[in-house]
Design a protein around this motif. Structure first.
Motif, short mmCIF file in Angstrom:
data_model
loop_
_atom_site.label_atom_id
_atom_site.label_comp_id
_atom_site.label_asym_id
_atom_site.label_seq_id
_atom_site.Cartn_x
_atom_site.Cartn_y
_atom_site.Cartn_z
N VAL A 31 0.93 -1.05 -0.14
CA VAL A 31 -0.09 -0.01 0.13
C VAL A 31 0.87 1.28 -0.02
N GLU A 32 1.05 1.81 -1.17
CA GLU A 32 2.01 2.67 -1.18
C GLU A 32 1.63 3.77 -2.63
N ASP A 33 1.44 5.11 -2.37
CA ASP A 33 1.08 6.05 -3.31
C ASP A 33 2.23 6.46 -4.14
N GLU A 34 3.49 6.43 -3.74
CA GLU A 34 4.72 6.91 -4.61
C GLU A 34 4.79 5.70 -5.56
N LYS A 35 4.63 6.11 -6.89
CA LYS A 35 4.71 5.03 -7.76
C LYS A 35 5.97 4.30 -7.94
N LEU A 78 2.56 -1.40 4.87
CA LEU A 78 1.78 -0.37 4.65
C LEU A 78 2.49 1.17 4.87
N ASP A 79 2.35 2.12 4.02
CA ASP A 79 2.89 3.39 4.03
C ASP A 79 2.04 3.99 4.73
N ILE A 80 2.50 5.17 5.74
CA ILE A 80 1.77 6.10 6.72
C ILE A 80 1.20 7.13 5.93
N MET A 81 1.77 7.83 5.12
CA MET A 81 1.23 9.02 4.37
C MET A 81 0.61 8.49 3.18
N LEU A 82 -0.81 8.75 3.16
CA LEU A 82 -1.46 7.87 1.98
C LEU A 82 -2.64 8.88 1.81
N THR A 132 11.68 1.97 8.27
CA THR A 132 11.89 3.45 8.03
C THR A 132 12.66 3.75 6.64
N LYS A 133 11.71 4.61 5.91
CA LYS A 133 12.39 5.11 4.61
C LYS A 133 13.68 6.10 4.78
N PRO A 134 14.60 5.96 4.13
CA PRO A 134 15.02 5.05 3.01
C PRO A 134 15.36 3.64 3.45
CA CA Z 1 3.30 7.97 1.00
#
Ligand code: CA
Length: 234
Positions: free
Chosen positions: A11-15, A55-59, A104-106
């Motif tokens: 689940v990630e909005d950054e393509k 699961l990404d947090i900022m979505l 944690t990203k990256p």
């Molecule tokens: Ca995001």
């Protein structure tokens, strides 16, 4: 065990990140599906069979914490939260929100893959452990843990533990009096190998457990620190 592929929901909005994950997990032998916002993520997580959710947090539409909440109303699928900032990490550690792990990203792909494998393995062990029906109540001076009911009591009072608090306590109670190092506990309870995982995670979980178990958490009588070694239950 067969050769059936493990299924990962990303689940990630950054393509770019979604594609990178999808590509590398595919190469590592996983089957992947991508959801680009929180609503789709929640729907897919509940509607389809996955072995694990990244699961990404900022979505968009629904943030990762809300998605996790929704997943946990109906599913115990392992969930790894992907954080971009330290304050998000703090929130994951501080909240008992049902996440199994966080990254944690990256992040490095090796770490992601290692954690996915560790969490899937832990989850499977757990399911097998729950199904074996071997009676499974362990008691130490009024503190009891019931493996089959997933329940912990102090005297008559039921304690509300997070998943990792429960697993850590269960492991230590299965080996009363035996001290384990933080590295050992990361390996046995979290399922991490040598090169991933942060031993502070163990300390944070121990400290939260003490607040729930101990009359005086700063002077514990159940969950004891063995100086220079680690932790044990007495
Ligand atoms: Ca995001």
């Amino acid at each position: 065990m067969g050769t059936e592929k493990r299924r990962v929901l990303i689940v990630e909005d950054e393509k770019n990140i979604a594609m990178l994950l999808s590509f590398n997990l595919g190469r590592a032998g996983f089957e992947t599906d991508v959801a680009e916002d929180g609503e789709i993520g929640l729907r897919k997580a509940l509607g389809d069979k996955f072995d694990i959710v990244l699961l990404d947090i900022m979505l968009p539409k629904l943030d990762g914490f809300k998605v996790l909440e929704g997943i946990r109303t109906r599913s115990d699928v392992p969930v790894i939260m992907v954080t971009a900032r330290d304050d998000e990490k703090d929130k994951i550690l501080g909240l008992e929100n049902g996440a199994d792990d966080y990254i944690t990203k990256p992040f490095s792909m090796n770490e992601v893959i290692a954690r996915i494998r560790a969490n899937i393995r832990r989850h499977k062990d757990e399911v097998v452990g729950n199904a074996d029906g071997d009676g499974g109540v362990i008691t130490v001076r009024g503190l009891s843990i019931d493996k089959n009911r997933y329940a912990v009591r102090m005297g008559d009072a039921e304690l509300e533990l997070s998943k990792k608090e429960y697993e850590l306590l269960l492991f230590l109670m299965q080996h009363p009096g035996v001290p384990f190092s933080r590295e050992d506990l990361l390996d046995k309870v979290w399922g991490y190998g040598d090169f991933i995982g942060d031993v502070n995670t163990v300390d944070v979980t121990v400290s939260r457990l003490r607040k729930k178990l101990e009359k005086d958490p700063s002077n514990p009588s159940y969950l004891i620190t063995k100086r220079g070694v680690g932790y044990y239950i007495q």
